[in-house]
Structures are given as C-alpha cells and as structure tokens.
Motif scaffolding. Structure first.
Motif, short mmCIF file in Angstrom:
data_model
loop_
_atom_site.label_atom_id
_atom_site.label_comp_id
_atom_site.label_asym_id
_atom_site.label_seq_id
_atom_site.Cartn_x
_atom_site.Cartn_y
_atom_site.Cartn_z
N GLY A 22 -38.48 5.84 -37.51
CA GLY A 22 -37.98 6.14 -38.84
C GLY A 22 -37.90 7.63 -39.08
N GLY A 23 -36.82 8.07 -39.73
CA GLY A 23 -36.73 9.47 -40.16
C GLY A 23 -36.47 10.49 -39.07
N ARG A 153 -39.92 0.20 -34.14
CA ARG A 153 -40.68 -1.02 -33.98
C ARG A 153 -39.78 -2.23 -34.23
N ASP A 257 -47.59 14.64 -30.74
CA ASP A 257 -48.06 13.31 -31.19
C ASP A 257 -46.95 12.27 -31.21
N ARG A 258 -45.70 12.69 -31.01
CA ARG A 258 -44.58 11.74 -30.97
C ARG A 258 -44.32 11.22 -29.55
N PRO A 260 -46.22 9.73 -27.06
CA PRO A 260 -46.60 8.39 -26.61
C PRO A 260 -45.62 7.32 -27.09
N ASP A 261 -45.19 7.42 -28.35
CA ASP A 261 -44.25 6.46 -28.89
C ASP A 261 -42.93 6.46 -28.12
N PHE A 264 -43.39 5.04 -24.64
CA PHE A 264 -43.58 3.59 -24.75
C PHE A 264 -42.23 2.89 -24.89
N HIS A 285 -38.57 22.74 -34.47
CA HIS A 285 -38.74 24.02 -35.16
C HIS A 285 -38.77 25.15 -34.14
N LEU A 308 -45.61 24.81 -37.02
CA LEU A 308 -44.56 23.85 -36.64
C LEU A 308 -43.83 24.33 -35.40
N ARG A 311 -46.15 23.91 -32.37
CA ARG A 311 -46.35 22.47 -32.12
C ARG A 311 -45.13 21.86 -31.42
N ALA A 334 -34.33 22.08 -35.78
CA ALA A 334 -34.49 21.70 -37.18
C ALA A 334 -33.47 22.50 -37.98
N GLY B 19 -40.44 4.32 -43.21
CA GLY B 19 -41.04 4.66 -41.93
C GLY B 19 -41.00 6.17 -41.71
N ARG B 49 -48.74 -1.31 -32.64
CA ARG B 49 -48.92 -0.02 -31.97
C ARG B 49 -49.92 0.78 -32.81
#
Lengths: 358, 291
Positions: A22-23, A153, A257-258, A260-261, A264, A285, A308, A311, A334, B19, B49
């Motif tokens: 999302g987003g 998801r 942190d994005r 792993p998703d 997957f 960024h 940002l 990161r 960005a 989300g 998850r």
C-alpha cells in the motif's frame, strides 16, 4: 532533437502486472507506463483499482471508466484507454451475461448472500478483477494491457484467486450443496447413512440455523449454471498470468525495513511460476551532504531529511546486493509533488525506463 | 480530553486505515500507552506476515502470546487457528476434533462461508476482553487489516448474525455485533497520512462505517507529518521536498478536518526507524495529545 518514445525490450510485453504494498505508488507507475506505451505507438489499456482523484484528473477520465475503458486525450502515435475496476459491477454484469435466462439472473440478484455478502466472499473481489482482465484480452482491442493490483498482501490472494475458484468449484462442499441430504428421499438411503445424515443435519441446524444453510444452498444452486464458464475462464486466466508475454513489476518503498517484504513477494511470485521484471524502488530520498546531520541542534526538518536520505540510500545498497545484475533494480526519486498531468506521468516513465537502456 | 480519557473504559480498540500508513506502529504505540497507564493490554495482529513484534522489540508471536513489557502482550491471530481451537473446545475428544477440522467440507466451509473467518478473529479478541484467556487483560488493541478489509471485518458479525439467525453461530455473532456497536466498550481508531489517497480513503471509510450503523469511529490519527517550515529557512529548501510535502500535508489535513470534527491526533514523522524507540516516542506523544 526529440527522441521517439520507446519501451525497452525488457518491458515490451503484452501484459504488465504492477504489484506492491500500500502507498508505494503502483497506480501512478501503472498510469505512467501506460502513457509511455501509447507514446511508443501501442494501443494500450491501463486497468486500475482505485486511482486517486489527482490521477483520474491527470488521465482525464471520470466515473464513466467504471464500466468500460475510456480514451485518454493524449497526442500520441498509439492510444491509451483507462478503465477502473469495480468488482460488484463486474459481478453483476457477469451474472446477467451467463445466467441461462433472466429469471435465473434475478434469483441470484435477490439472494441474500449475493446482496449482502458477495463483496466479502473469499477471493471474489480479486476474481472479478481477473474476469475484467479476461474480458479485455478477449476483446483484443489492445496491444498492451497494464494491470494495477490491490496492495501486496491482497495481491497474493489476488493472484491465487483463479486457483481458489477452480478448487472451490470442484469441492465436495459445492457438490453437497447441490444435493442436500435433507431433500433426498430417506428411503433411498441405508439406515446408517440416514442416521448419520440426520445427526449431521441436527448439528448444522443447531449451530448455523436452517436458514443459513438454505440460503447458502440456494446461492450455490443459483450459481450452478454459471460454474462451467467460471471454471474455463479461471483456467485461462491462470495460464495467462504465467504466459511468457506476461511480466510482473514489483514496486517497493525504499528503506531497509521494506526489503524483507519485497524479497518475500518476489520469492512467492517466482514460486508460483510468474515472470519477474525489474524491481522498482520508488520514492527514494536523496542523500544529504550535511556535516551537521547528526547534531541535535539542527532543525528537526533538516535532521529528518538527512535521516530519510541515509536510510533510503542504505536500503537501496542492500537491495542491489541482493539483486545484482544490470536492470534488475530501478530507482525513482521521492518527488516534491506527485505527477498531476500527462507530461509529468510521461517524465516519470522516462526516468524509470532510461535506467534499462544503460 | 486525552487519548487515555477517551479509552478509559473501553475494552476493545480496533486500529484500521489505508495500507502503508503505519497502522501496526500506531497499534503498538496505543498498546504501550495503555499498558504504561496501568491497564493490562493485549495487542492482537491479524496479518500473517508478522511485523508488530518489531515495533515492540520482541520475538514474533507465531500465534502464541508474547510479553512485550510490563502489562503488555502481543499475539498474532489467524482465523483458521481460532476456529480449530473452538472446535477442540466443543469436541473434547482430540480424534474427533481432528476428523472435523481435517475434513474437506469443514475446510471449504471455513474458507467460503462469508464473514465467518472475520467473526472468529473478532470473537477471539472479544473473549480476551472477557478474561477468557491467560494472561487476563483489561483491554485489547486489534491491529486490523487495511480499510476495505477492515470495514468488512467490522461488518462481518452483524451480517453473519443475520445470515445464521436462529442457530448458535447466529447468536454468538449477534452478541459480538452488539459489543462492537457499543461505544462504551469499543473504539475504532483510523490511522492515516496527510496525503491525498489516505485522506480520501479515510473519508470514504468514515462514511461506510457511518452508514452501516455498526461500530463508530472514536478517533482519527494523522501520522508522519513533516515539521512546519521555520520562517528563516532558505528559499531553496522551502521550494523543495520538505516545503512541498508540508504544504501538501497541510492542505490534506484541512480537507480531513472539514469532514471529521471528532478527536484528531497528529504524530510527526521522526528520524527513527521502525522499532521500540519510535514506538515509545509515539506513545508518549499520543499520551500528550489534547483536544
């Protein structure tokens, strides 16, 4: 000199499926690719779920696109149509189209399950999008279809929808619903079968209520004439999604942190036999050269931008390590303002696609 | 009025929203805030998850209850497991219970029966608020699915109650629907960003929930706001990422404010990665919000 628009060979496929969380900007990227594809001379259709007002304005399409594709006013050698996916409308249309007669369609429309619960039926929303895709492909009016999908998801659900529908239609639950024990002539059953059936019915009656079962059975029965068509089309959509002309583009947010998703989801797509295009890391960024970046008396806004920047650059570095090779990761910066017209959408697509040329 | 005043006697707080707007972090921060105020709290995550544990710096739950601090626990809850657990309760002989849960008819019924899985998850949270679970908690924070699915989740018990009228399942669903619709016991929190799509979705969700006549929204929380621009900042920065972002956010926040007059909390975007430090910081800020 104006270089003619083109779509790099790596993405030059008849069906592009844009997936991601999302987003992360999936819908905007799908639209941008659509504009670029039309500029490159293809008859293009962008199918999207829930575009923002801004994007609808940018494409110049309104609510009319809910029903069928609407031509985007674009000066290009190709054409661009945009259509908004609406599950309930597609479902209704399907019922009208495939029901053997108007009375049968009416029975479905009046069924309580259909009215109140059709939207929440497992996988049905996702499946309806597949139906639209199938319709659009069957019409054959486009060289390229770009399909935007719901967030990650649900996207897994979405891609599994055809499998699940086929499974469900072949299931014993459906066969049982078509031949409920309580309507069978008890004399035709052996005594143990009769006792077992009665015990089962009593239990179901106690827990679920007779009305629930009757409504459900009626629903399944009313749908029965449509089932064969469903099964055939679900099978074709399954094939289409694994066809070599179909490419999946995963869009991910930046930042460690994005990762792993994203990994997957890439793995799941691969396991399911889909073909993967480049991973698009969106909204990166820029790094900030500020010697005082870590200092606590720096203004919170500047500290935030420095955070940002570092990161996202770190996330990008990690993802490039995981997916080495030219053209496997595309990055998009960005933007202060999201694209709000056709030229800015085209510019976004160019910024992405130029990375495939190098 | 503060968030803690608002939630003083509620037993269930459902957190939903678009989300990618930081729902899980918000749910974790609410859990931390409530637990910090002395209310024993369980934060329930429904996404298979798992990510909630990261916000609190503990091990993933894998379905078990995991302690995440003084008076704070988390649990990942999957409908399938809840339903199988219920069957085991009703059918104490393990052999028969397994026969039922492994039968294709049962599996298809669970997968296909509308609203059933959603009701099971909410039912699990409901029972936890009634002290049916160890540890005994006073309040449950439910990290619910994103908007569309969140709305279906909240509507499921009422629909199931109607569909299964006259059976035990219908009675249970009706009890649950009544609990959810009771503003003295339940609160819905909508998390959002001050951006076009999240605000749009929030407004639509407010409307959907309003017209459904079921559970009502108690509070909207705007996450990840850029700090206001200082007056003495360079023109170049004003025109760039920060300045444009902030202007856009102010516009969208105003649009939200136009339509939502209820409690609104605002949380800044912080130079911290997702994790316990961020969650603690946000919990403090949520606790300090006043209206």
């Amino acid at each position: 000199m104006v270089t003619p628009a083109r779509v790099p060979a790596a993405l030059d496929r008849p069906l592009l499926v844009v997936v991601g969380g999302g987003g992360v900007g999936k819908t905007t990227l799908a639209a941008a690719l659509g504009v670029q594809s039309a500029l490159a001379g293809k008859r293009t259709l962008v199918m999207t779920f829930d575009p923002s007002l801004r994007l609808k304005d940018a494409l110049g399409v309104g609510e009319a696109a809910r029903d069928r594709g609407v031509r985007v006013p674009l000066d290009a050698p190709g054409t661009l149509d945009a259509s908004l996916l609406d599950a309930k409308a597609t479902f209704d249309r399907l019922v009208s189209k495939y029901a053997p007669d108007p009375a049968a369609a009416d029975r479905i429309f009046r069924n309580r399950f259909y009215r109140d619960l059709a939207g929440t039926l497992a996988g049905i929303l996702e499946y309806m999008a597949m139906e639209r895709l199938f319709e659009a492909r069957a019409e054959g009016a486009h060289d390229r279809i770009i399909l935007d999908t719901p967030p990650t998801r649900q996207a897994l659900d979405f891609l599994q929808a055809p499998d699940r529908i086929v499974d469900f239609l072949d299931s014993r639950a459906v066969k049982m619903a078509l031949d409920p024990i309580w309507e069978r002539d008890p004399r035709s059953m052996s005594l143990p079968a009769r006792l077992a059936a009665r015990a089962g019915m009593e239990m179901a009656d106690r827990t679920l209520g007779r009305r629930f079962l009757e409504d459900l059975v009626e629903f399944v029965r009313a749908f029965n004439p449509l089932f064969d068509g469903f099964r055939d089309r679900a099978e074709e959509v399954r094939r289409l999604l694994r066809d070599e002309g179909t490419l999946f583009l995963l869009v991910a947010g930046p930042g460690p942190d994005r990762i792993p998703d994203a990994m997957f989801f890439l793995r799941k797509l691969k396991e399911a036999g889909h073909r993967l295009g480049p991973l698009v890391v969106n909204q990166v960024h820029p790094p900030v050269e500020n010697p005082r970046a870590g200092s606590p008396d720096l203004h919170p806004g500047l500290r935030l931008l420095a955070h940002l920047g570092s990161r996202d650059q770190e996330g990008l570095r990690q993802i490039r390590d995981l997916l080495p090779g030219p053209g496997s990761v595309l990055e998009l910066p960005a933007q202060p303002r999201p694209p709000s017209d056709l030229p800015s959408l085209a510019a976004l697509a160019r910024a992405m696609l130029i990375q495939l040329d190098n | 009025m503060s968030v803690l005043d608002l939630l003083a006697r509620r037993r269930l707080v459902v957190v939903t929203g678009k989300g990618g707007t930081g729902k899980s972090t918000l749910a974790a921060a609410l859990g931390r805030l409530l637990a910090g105020a002395g209310r024993k709290t369980l934060v329930v995550e429904v996404d298979p998850r798992e990510s909630l544990h990261q916000a609190l710096g503990v091990e993933p739950s894998g379905g078990e209850v995991v302690q995440a601090g003084e008076g704070l626990w988390i649990q990942n809850v999957q409908a399938q497991a809840v339903i199988e657990g219920l069957v085991r309760e009703k059918v104490p002989v393990p052999f028969f219970a397994r026969k039922i849960t492994e039968s294709p008819a049962f599996r298809h019924f669970v997968a296909g029966a509308p609203g059933f899985k959603e009701t099971a998850v909410l039912g699990h949270a409901y029972r936890a608020t009634r002290g049916h679970r160890t540890p005994r908690v006073e309040v449950v924070v439910l990290d619910a699915p994103a908007s569309g699915h969140g709305a279906s989740l909240l509507a499921a018990p009422a629909l199931l109650a109607l569909a299964a009228e006259g059976g035990q399942l219908g009675e249970v669903a009706a009890e649950l629907a009544a609990f959810l619709a009771d503003p003295a016991q339940c609160a819905i929190f909508l998390g959002t960003l001050a951006e076009e799509m999240p605000v749009q979705e929030t407004l639509e969700l407010l409307e959907t929930l309003d017209s459904a006549g079921g559970p009502r929204v108690a509070m909207v929380c705007v996450n990840a706001l850029f700090p206001p621009l200082p007056a003495d900042l360079l023109e170049a920065v004003r025109q760039d990422l920060w300045g444009e972002r902030r202007r856009l956010q102010e516009r969208e926040r105003a649009r939200l404010r136009d339509r939502w007059e209820g409690p609104l909390a605002e949380l800044p975007l912080l130079p911290l990665d997702r994790g316990p430090a961020l969650t603690r910081d946000l919990a403090t800020r949520l606790g300090e919000a006043r209206w």
